[in-house]
Design a protein around this motif. Structure first.
Motif, PDB file in Angstrom:
ATOM      1  N   GLU A   1       0.834  -1.205   0.000  1.00  0.00           N
ATOM      2  CA  GLU A   1       0.000   0.000   0.000  1.00  0.00           C
ATOM      3  C   GLU A   1       0.866   1.252   0.000  1.00  0.00           C
ATOM      4  N   LYS A   2       0.348   2.291  -0.635  1.00  0.00           N
ATOM      5  CA  LYS A   2       0.966   3.606  -0.568  1.00  0.00           C
ATOM      6  C   LYS A   2      -0.125   4.643  -0.341  1.00  0.00           C
ATOM      7  N   PHE A   3      -0.019   5.345   0.771  1.00  0.00           N
ATOM      8  CA  PHE A   3      -0.967   6.403   1.117  1.00  0.00           C
ATOM      9  C   PHE A   3      -0.217   7.734   1.141  1.00  0.00           C
ATOM     10  N   SER A   4      -0.804   8.740   0.511  1.00  0.00           N
ATOM     11  CA  SER A   4      -0.168  10.067   0.514  1.00  0.00           C
ATOM     12  C   SER A   4      -1.216  11.121   0.814  1.00  0.00           C
TER      13      SER A   4
ATOM     14  N   VAL B   1       3.014   7.436   3.133  1.00  0.00           N
ATOM     15  CA  VAL B   1       3.068   6.294   4.055  1.00  0.00           C
ATOM     16  C   VAL B   1       3.095   5.003   3.249  1.00  0.00           C
ATOM     17  N   PRO B   2       4.288   4.421   3.022  1.00  0.00           N
ATOM     18  CA  PRO B   2       4.353   3.101   2.384  1.00  0.00           C
ATOM     19  C   PRO B   2       4.143   1.996   3.430  1.00  0.00           C
ATOM     20  N   VAL B   3       3.364   0.987   3.068  1.00  0.00           N
ATOM     21  CA  VAL B   3       3.014  -0.082   4.015  1.00  0.00           C
ATOM     22  C   VAL B   3       3.125  -1.431   3.309  1.00  0.00           C
ATOM     23  N   ARG B   4       3.631  -2.425   4.042  1.00  0.00           N
ATOM     24  CA  ARG B   4       3.613  -3.814   3.601  1.00  0.00           C
ATOM     25  C   ARG B   4       3.049  -4.675   4.717  1.00  0.00           C
ATOM     26  N   SER B   5       2.347  -5.731   4.340  1.00  0.00           N
ATOM     27  CA  SER B   5       1.732  -6.585   5.357  1.00  0.00           C
ATOM     28  C   SER B   5       1.585  -8.005   4.832  1.00  0.00           C
ATOM     29  N   LEU B   6       1.758  -8.986   5.723  1.00  0.00           N
ATOM     30  CA  LEU B   6       1.542 -10.398   5.441  1.00  0.00           C
ATOM     31  C   LEU B   6       0.758 -11.003   6.596  1.00  0.00           C
ATOM     32  N   GLY B   7      -0.038 -12.024   6.291  1.00  0.00           N
ATOM     33  CA  GLY B   7      -0.782 -12.676   7.355  1.00  0.00           C
ATOM     34  C   GLY B   7      -1.333 -14.010   6.921  1.00  0.00           C
TER      35      GLY B   7
ATOM     36  N   ILE C   1       3.347  -6.381   9.949  1.00  0.00           N
ATOM     37  CA  ILE C   1       3.114  -5.073   9.335  1.00  0.00           C
ATOM     38  C   ILE C   1       4.401  -4.264   9.399  1.00  0.00           C
ATOM     39  N   ARG C   2       4.720  -3.591   8.310  1.00  0.00           N
ATOM     40  CA  ARG C   2       5.849  -2.665   8.275  1.00  0.00           C
ATOM     41  C   ARG C   2       5.373  -1.377   7.613  1.00  0.00           C
ATOM     42  N   GLY C   3       5.576  -0.243   8.288  1.00  0.00           N
ATOM     43  CA  GLY C   3       5.131   1.019   7.718  1.00  0.00           C
ATOM     44  C   GLY C   3       5.889   2.202   8.283  1.00  0.00           C
ATOM     45  N   ASN C   4       6.035   3.247   7.458  1.00  0.00           N
ATOM     46  CA  ASN C   4       6.691   4.493   7.863  1.00  0.00           C
ATOM     47  C   ASN C   4       5.819   5.675   7.466  1.00  0.00           C
ATOM     48  N   SER C   5       5.921   6.738   8.231  1.00  0.00           N
ATOM     49  CA  SER C   5       5.334   8.009   7.840  1.00  0.00           C
ATOM     50  C   SER C   5       6.478   8.923   7.414  1.00  0.00           C
TER      51      SER C   5
END
Length: 769
Positions: free
Chosen positions: A385-388, A409-415, A439-443
């Motif tokens: 995901e990429k949120f701006s 905010v780039p995000v990666r997730s696995l489950g 979950i891995r994410g940064n602002s």
């Protein structure tokens, strides 16, 4: 970016021409029909009184239950299909009990009699993670059927669900125009926030944003859904974190034969959209594709009294694509693989404020049924995901606007999850399983001073959540159900830090955040007792929790002149609660439900005011000491003469801060965004030979927009309307109006007033093959 009204008008004319052309039957088609009648089976679908029912899908299956073809009843309830080597007819419809009927000789007329579904027969998966009748489970569950969704005047799914008083988003705004970070969902007034305190599942897989917890409701369109299940009350004993206040599950439609639907619609505020649904079946293999597109110019959200040169329409454009493949060699096992892509761009109500989202995900699952009803389910999923978004500073006279922050905010997730269900000792239905999410994410924030870049900051980290659960549904007799369950959860925040680069001197600083590891056990006990055939009592007691999201820990944001800062020291929210209620029904015509509930929420994450200066209100996320939320909810459904139905629902909730030692001023204050009164009522008429009509009213009481209870949002009521007509088995037209009387109401004060949606009128046509 957005289409103008002339474009929408042209599209509307094209839709009209297409509809007229479709309605003109050719003589050759009639001749072909006459010839085909000589080699066809003929039948009729009727209700218990013998009246015909139109628009019912009749499926022809072989001895092993595999679909051979599908047809549909016409205005006289009649259907026909080519004479083939088939074993049975199968009819499934959300308003009627499923029917399987053997075929006779082609010369015989088949009569299929349908009986309406009652609440007792409506099934839910969400409350117990296994299929159970709604009335039999100890938890109050609301099921929004496919018919409810189709007749709703709302364009978006979240607006359709607002007809359920227990359902609310952080603000009163529709997802059609609202910023996505305000689309967190709450049930029964348990402290609404941008972060959901309710887990939302899409076919068993989390739909909540992994970084922020909010929900992108526009990923889903109403046409692709079979039903929505709303189970209020703590759900952590089965689902872990995020299910603090309950669980909402969205279930997709599935087809066992070739199928095609196309929905084209448009209306006010240059709103236009299309929804596509298609499926193909070949032996044990099947595939489906669904897509949706929606554009709106929106409306100006700032109140007229404060509007300035910077104010503009809050418009949006989005699309969602979903493709899946399924393998079902027999009725005991199945495998699926699905890929999805979602993208949206939004204007947030001023000339410069924008945000955009891009999400790509993949889902996979396997189910196998063994002897004695035992079943394994395996699921896995991944997401990128990429949120701006940006934030601006607006002058007091709203004539000037300056960008002060660009945020990405780039995000990666696995489950994944594994679940086993089996019947033990004939009376114990046991379900156990395990699930995990990473979950891995940064602002990534670029700040501006006087229009020039001044600082670049990156703050974020990683999070893992996992749990193991077990549940026993014990039925000592056919009148009792006893639910006992517990779940052990653990989560950790790690590799978290904040890095700042000041452009003025080139100095780079790094501040590491403390890693956290925590665990919790959450039990649940419930019981339901059927006193008589028409009357059932139920009750439950539960513990729940919610771990703070990466968004709450590390990302700040600004709305208007309100700045909210993160807090990396936040702890988990914990909830204890109980509910009790009764269900009463008289045949299939009258159903009444009543539930009383009590919840105590500790360490609730809230936005607490730190300072107030001219032009800026600063808040910080904090764990509030203790919140009490209690109330009652009730509903009544009446159906008569098959064509008419009346429904009403009401929620009274009292949610207050009971303890907050750091700031005693907040104690006894009402929780922001929680009205004490919410209600809805609807009247519907459905006659396939004439038309279907639906009118609904919704009331929302007064509520505060801030923790200090100084910014009051008044109550309001709106009236919505929907009408549709089926012209033939392949074509339906409809029209809807939301906020029919154009009622003006406030949705936010920051501290300037923002308004909810004005009257919106739209119409469309739906093609079905």
């Amino acid at each position: 970016m957005f289409a103008d009204s002339k474009t929408i008008s042209c599209l509307a004319r094209l839709f009209l021409v297409f509809a007229i052309a479709w309605l003109v039957p050719s003589q050759s088609a009639r001749a072909n029909q006459s010839t085909a009648e000589k080699t066809e089976w003929h039948g009729k679908v009727v209700d218990e009184s013998g009246l015909p029912i139109e628009g019912i899908a009749v499926e022809v299956i072989d001895a092993e239950g595999r679909s051979l073809l599908e047809t549909q009843s016409d205005q006289e309830g009649k259907f026909s299909f080519a004479a083939i080597a088939a074993a049975k007819l199968q009819v499934k419809h959300p308003d009627f009990e499923p029917v399987e009927q053997s075929l006779g000789l082609p010369a015989e007329t088949l009569v299929v009699t349908l009986r309406p579904v009652t609440v007792r027969e409506t099934m839910t998966i969400t409350a117990t993670r296994t299929p159970q009748p709604v009335e039999g489970v100890p938890t109050a569950v609301v099921v929004v059927s496919q018919k409810d969704l189709q007749q709703s005047p709302a364009v978006t799914l979240d607006d359709a669900l607002r007809q359920v008083p227990a359902f609310s988003l952080f603000r009163r705004s529709s997802s059609l125009v609202a910023h996505p970070t305000t689309q967190g969902v709450s049930l029964r007034g348990i402290g609404p926030s941008g972060v959901s305190r309710t887990l939302v599942l899409w076919d068993g897989i989390p739909l909540n944003d992994p970084f922020g917890g909010w929900v992108y409701w526009n990923q889903l369109d109403k046409n692709s859904l079979e039903q929505v299940e709303i189970a209020a009350g703590g759900g952590s004993s089965l689902y872990g974190s995020s299910a603090l206040g309950g669980v909402i599950q969205v279930l997709s439609r599935s087809f066992e034969a070739n199928h095609f639907e196309l929905d084209l619609h448009g209306g006010s505020q240059a709103t236009a959209g299309t929804d596509l649904l298609a499926s193909a079946v070949r032996g044990p293999w099947s595939g489906n594709f669904s897509g949706s597109f929606l554009h709106t110019d929106g409306y100006i959200i700032a109140a007229p009294s404060i509007r300035g040169l910077v104010d503009d329409r809050a418009g949006s454009v989005r699309y969602a694509l979903r493709a899946g493949g399924f393998y079902k060699p027999d009725n005991r096992q199945s495998l699926f693989l699905q890929a999805t892509h979602f993208a949206e761009d939004r204007d947030n109500g001023t000339a410069l404020q924008k945000n955009a989202t891009d999400i790509t995900s993949i889902r996979v699952g396997y189910r196998r049924e063994g002897a004695n009803g035992r079943e394994w389910q395996l699921r896995g999923y991944g997401l990128v995901e990429k949120f701006s978004a940006n934030a601006t500073s607006i002058s007091a006279d709203r004539r000037q606007e300056t960008v002060i922050l660009d945020q990405t905010v780039p995000v990666r997730s696995l489950g994944g999850s594994a679940q086993w269900t089996g019947l033990l000792f004939s009376r114990h239905l046991v379900t156990s399983g395990v699930d995990w999410q990473w979950i891995r994410g940064n602002s990534e924030d670029l700040s501006y001073t006087s229009g020039q870049p001044s600082r670049f900051q990156v703050a974020g980290g990683s999070q893992q959540l996992g749990g193991i659960f077990v549940q026993d549904l014990f039925t000592p007799t056919n009148r009792w159900m006893i639910q006992l369950g517990a779940r052990l959860d653990g989560w950790s925040n790690y590799e978290a830090q904040r890095r700042d680069l000041l452009f003025s001197n080139g100095v780079l600083t790094t501040v590491p955040f403390v890693a956290q590891k925590r665990g919790t056990v959450n039990p649940k006990a419930g019981v339901s007792y059927r006193v008589r055939e028409q009357f059932t009592l139920r009750g439950s007691y539960y513990h729940s929790f919610r771990a703070p999201t990466l968004n709450e820990l590390y990302r700040g944001f600004r709305v208007g002149n309100v700045q909210t800062n993160p807090n990396d020291l936040l702890g988990p929210e914990k909830l204890r609660g109980a509910e009790g209620g009764m269900d009463w029904h008289l045949g299939s015509n009258v159903t009444a439900r009543f539930t009383g509930f009590w919840n105590q929420l500790e360490n609730a994450v809230s936005n607490i005011t730190v300072s107030v200066v001219p032009g800026l209100i600063t808040r910080r996320r904090e764990n509030v000491g203790e919140i009490h939320a209690q109330g009652v909810e009730s509903s009544l459904s009446v159906r008569w003469r098959r064509d008419w139905s009346l429904q009403g629902a009401y929620l009274w909730s009292d949610s207050k801060v009971s303890q907050f030692p750091p700031n005693r001023v907040l104690e006894s204050k009402f929780l922001p965004q929680v009205p004490r009164h919410r209600g809805s009522a609807s009247l519907s008429y459905s006659n396939a030979r004439v038309l279907s009509a639906f009118v609904s009213a919704r009331f929302v009481g007064a509520q505060y927009d801030d923790d200090l209870n100084t910014l009051l949002l008044g109550n309001f009521a709106v009236l919505d309307f929907h009408v549709s007509r089926t012209l033939n088995r392949s074509l339906r037209i409809y029209a809807s109006a939301e906020n029919l009387f154009d009622r003006r109401f406030a949705v936010a004060k920051t501290p300037l007033e923002n308004l909810g949606a004005p009257r919106m009128v739209h119409a469309g046509l739906k093609l079905i093959f």
